[in-house]
Scaffold this active site. Structure first.
Site, short mmCIF file in Angstrom:
data_model
loop_
_atom_site.label_atom_id
_atom_site.label_comp_id
_atom_site.label_asym_id
_atom_site.label_seq_id
_atom_site.Cartn_x
_atom_site.Cartn_y
_atom_site.Cartn_z
N ASN A 21 16.91 -85.61 -5.07
CA ASN A 21 16.27 -84.39 -5.56
C ASN A 21 16.90 -84.09 -6.92
O ASN A 21 18.03 -83.60 -7.00
CB ASN A 21 16.51 -83.23 -4.58
CG ASN A 21 15.80 -81.95 -5.00
OD1 ASN A 21 15.27 -81.84 -6.09
ND2 ASN A 21 15.83 -80.96 -4.13
N ARG B 182 12.05 -86.37 -4.24
CA ARG B 182 11.29 -85.12 -4.22
C ARG B 182 10.68 -84.94 -5.59
O ARG B 182 11.38 -84.93 -6.61
CB ARG B 182 12.21 -83.93 -3.91
CG ARG B 182 11.49 -82.58 -3.99
CD ARG B 182 12.45 -81.42 -3.81
NE ARG B 182 11.75 -80.13 -3.94
CZ ARG B 182 11.58 -79.47 -5.08
NH1 ARG B 182 12.09 -79.96 -6.20
NH2 ARG B 182 10.94 -78.32 -5.11
N HIS C 289 6.78 -75.75 -1.76
CA HIS C 289 7.58 -75.80 -0.53
C HIS C 289 6.87 -76.61 0.56
O HIS C 289 7.15 -76.46 1.74
CB HIS C 289 7.87 -74.39 0.02
CG HIS C 289 8.78 -73.56 -0.82
ND1 HIS C 289 8.75 -72.18 -0.78
CD2 HIS C 289 9.72 -73.89 -1.72
CE1 HIS C 289 9.65 -71.70 -1.61
NE2 HIS C 289 10.25 -72.72 -2.20
N GLY D 70 13.58 -68.63 -3.16
CA GLY D 70 12.15 -68.81 -3.35
C GLY D 70 11.53 -68.66 -1.98
O GLY D 70 12.12 -69.07 -0.99
N ARG E 167 11.73 -63.76 -8.62
CA ARG E 167 10.31 -63.81 -8.96
C ARG E 167 9.60 -62.57 -8.43
O ARG E 167 9.85 -62.13 -7.32
CB ARG E 167 9.65 -65.06 -8.39
CG ARG E 167 10.18 -66.37 -8.96
CD ARG E 167 9.38 -67.54 -8.40
NE ARG E 167 9.96 -68.82 -8.82
CZ ARG E 167 10.34 -69.78 -7.98
NH1 ARG E 167 10.19 -69.60 -6.67
NH2 ARG E 167 10.85 -70.90 -8.43
N GLU F 199 16.19 -68.15 8.30
CA GLU F 199 16.99 -68.73 9.38
C GLU F 199 18.19 -67.87 9.75
O GLU F 199 18.61 -67.84 10.92
CB GLU F 199 17.49 -70.13 8.98
CG GLU F 199 16.39 -71.17 8.85
CD GLU F 199 16.91 -72.47 8.27
OE1 GLU F 199 18.12 -72.74 8.40
OE2 GLU F 199 16.11 -73.21 7.66
N GLU G 187 14.02 -80.54 4.47
CA GLU G 187 13.12 -81.20 3.53
C GLU G 187 13.55 -82.63 3.24
O GLU G 187 12.71 -83.52 3.09
CB GLU G 187 13.07 -80.39 2.23
CG GLU G 187 12.48 -78.99 2.41
CD GLU G 187 12.61 -78.13 1.18
OE1 GLU G 187 11.79 -78.32 0.25
OE2 GLU G 187 13.50 -77.27 1.14
#
Length: 396
Positions: A7, A90, A179, A208, A237, A329, A381
Site C-alpha cells: 500500500n 492497493r 473503501h 475516513g 472531511r 470497531e 483490507e
C-alpha cells in the site's frame, strides 16, 4: 504460497507478507518519510518490533530495503525471494476501466497513468509503488486491487449525478465510491456469520468513513462519491455539503479553488466542528465540558443513522448491519448512539454486549427481538488484497 501486499502513499509504504495456506501475517513493514529527512522502516514480526533508521530517497529504494529486511537471516522470515509468489497492490482508482482486480502488464500500467486525474493525490504514489516492485522483483506477478471495484455494480441511477450527460461521458464525473476492499471483506464475513448473502449495511467508520448497501454480495449504493469527500462527516472531511457553499467560502475568504477544496478535505469534518482534533478519542475526552466537541460527535452519529435509514429503503429491508474500521470497531458509545431510536424499525443492540464486545474478532451485539442482526466486524483490507491476488495468480 506467500504473497506480499503493498500500500504505497506519497511518502510512505506499508507492506504485509502473508502465508496464504493459513492466511497468517508473517511480517508487517512500514516505510515512513520516503524522500524526507528522518526516514525509517518499522518491522513487526513474531510479536516483536524493530526500527531501522535508513535513508529512503524513493519507493524503489524502500522496496529494496524491505526485501533486505525480509531476507535477513536474523529476522528468520524468508530465506529466499523465491518464497514470495506474487505481489498485490492497493490501487485507489479503477475508473470505469477496471471493475475487478487485474494482473498488471504494460497495458494496465498505461491505463493507470490515464486514471491519474481521477485520483491525483493517491494514484501517482500507487503507480510508483508498482514500478518499484517491478524493478526490484522483476519476475514476480504483480496484481492491482482497486479501492473502487466493489462499488462498480452500482446501477446508473445511483452513480450518475443530475448534471448534463457530457459531464459523465466526457469528463467521467460520476459516483465511484471508495473503501471498496474493506466493504467487500466485511460483506464476505457477514455472509459467513449469517449463513446467507442477504441484505447488509456496512458502516466503515474511521478517520475516513463510508457506508455501503449490499444485496446478495452486490453493492447497490455507497456514500462516497466522485471523490472520498462526499458522504459522512469524517475526521477532516466535511462530507455532504451544498455545492454553493464552495462559492460562498471562496467569496468570503478569498481562497482559490485548490485552497477551498483543501479546506473541505483537511480542515473540516470533526476537526472543523470541534476545533479540538480529527481523532474521535480526543474529542470525546473533552466533550463533557466542550459543546463544540459534543456537537461534532452528534453530527457524526446523526449522519450515519440517516444513511442507515436511507439504505434500508434502498435494500427494502436489512438482514444485518456491521460496524468496522477504527471507530466502528472500537467505540461502543458511538455505535450505541447511532443505533438508538431505531425502535420503529425494530432494530436494536444489546447494550451489555455492545460495551462488553471482544476486540479484534467478529462479535454480535444484536438486541433482543431485533429484526436485523448487528455485528462488529474487524476489517482486513490487506488480507482481501492477498486473497484477490492469490485467485488471479493461480488462475493465470
Amino acid at each position: 504460497m506467500k504473497i506480499l501486499v503493498i500500500n504505497a502513499g506519497s511518502s510512505s509504504l506499508k507492506c504485509q507478507l502473508f502465508d496464504m495456506k493459513s492466511e497468517k501475517v508473517l511480517a508487517k513493514l512500514t516505510c515512513e518519510k520516503i524522500g524526507l529527512k528522518g526516514s525509517s522502516i518499522t518491522l513487526k514480526h513474531d510479536g516483536k518490533q524493530k526500527v531501522y533508521e535508513v535513508k529512503l530517497e524513493n519507493h524503489e529504494q524502500s522496496i529494496s530495503n524491505v526485501i533486505k529486511i525480509l531476507l535477513d537471516k536474523e529476522n528468520n522470515i524468508i530465506s529466499s525471494l523465491d518464497e514470495i509468489d506474487a505481489v498485490g497492490h492497493r490501487v485507489l482508482h479503477g475508473g470505469e476501466i477496471y471493475t475487478s482486480s487485474v494482473v498488471i502488464d504494460k497495458k494496465v500500467m498505461k491505463n493507470l497513468e490515464e486514471l491519474k486525474p481521477l485520483g491525483p493525490l493517491h494514484m501517482p504514489a500507487n503507480i510508483m509503488g508498482i514500478k518499484a516492485c517491478q524493478e526490484v522483483m522483476k519476475k514476480k506477478p504483480q496484481v492491482a486491487v482497486f479501492d473502487t471495484e466493489f462499488h462498480a455494480t452500482l446501477p446508473d441511477y445511483a452513480y450518475r449525478y443530475a448534471i448534463p450527460k457530457k459531464a459523465y461521458t466526457d469528463w467521467k464525473i460520476r459516483k465511484y465510491g471508495f473503501h471498496g476492499t474493506s466493504h467487500k471483506f466485511v460483506a464476505n464475513e457477514l455472509a459467513k456469520l449469517t449463513g446467507k448473502k442477504g441484505k447488509f449495511i456496512i458502516c466503515h467508520i474511521g478517520n475516513g468513513a463510508s457506508i455501503s448497501a449490499v444485496k446478495n454480495g452486490v453493492c447497490l449504493e455507497t456514500s462516497m462519491g466522485f471523490t472520498p469527500l462526499e458522504g459522512l462527516v469524517m475526521g477532516t472531511r466535511s462530507g455532504d455539503i451544498d455545492p454553493a457553499v464552495v462559492q460562498r467560502i471562496m467569496e468570503m475568504s478569498g481562497k482559490n479553488i485548490e485552497q477551498t477544496m483543501n479546506y473541505l478535505n483537511k480542515e473540516s469534518g470533526l476537526l472543523g466542528v470541534s476545533g479540538v482534533s480529527s481523532d474521535i478519542r480526543d474529542i470525546q475526552a473533552v466533550a463533557e465540558k466542550n459543546k463544540d466537541a459534543q456537537l461534532a460527535v452528534k453530527m457524526l452519529c446523526y449522519r450515519v443513522k440517516k444513511y442507515i435509514g436511507e439504505y434500508i429503503a434502498v435494500l427494502n429491508g436489512v438482514d444485518a448491519i456491521a460496524f468496522t474500521a477504527g471507530s466502528g470497531e472500537n467505540r461502543p458509545e458511538l455505535r450505541q448512539e447511532i443505533m438508538d431510536n431505531l425502535d420503529w424499525l425494530g432494530i436494536s443492540v444489546d447494550k451489555k454486549k455492545n460495551y462488553g464486545f471482544e476486540r479484534g474478532v467478529n462479535y454480535e451485539i444484536t438486541g433482543k427481538n431485533s429484526r436485523a442482526r448487528v455485528f462488529v466486524v474487524p476489517t482486513d483490507e490487506e488480507l482481501m488484497i492477498a486473497r484477490d491476488t492469490k485467485k488471479l495468480v493461480i488462475k493465470k
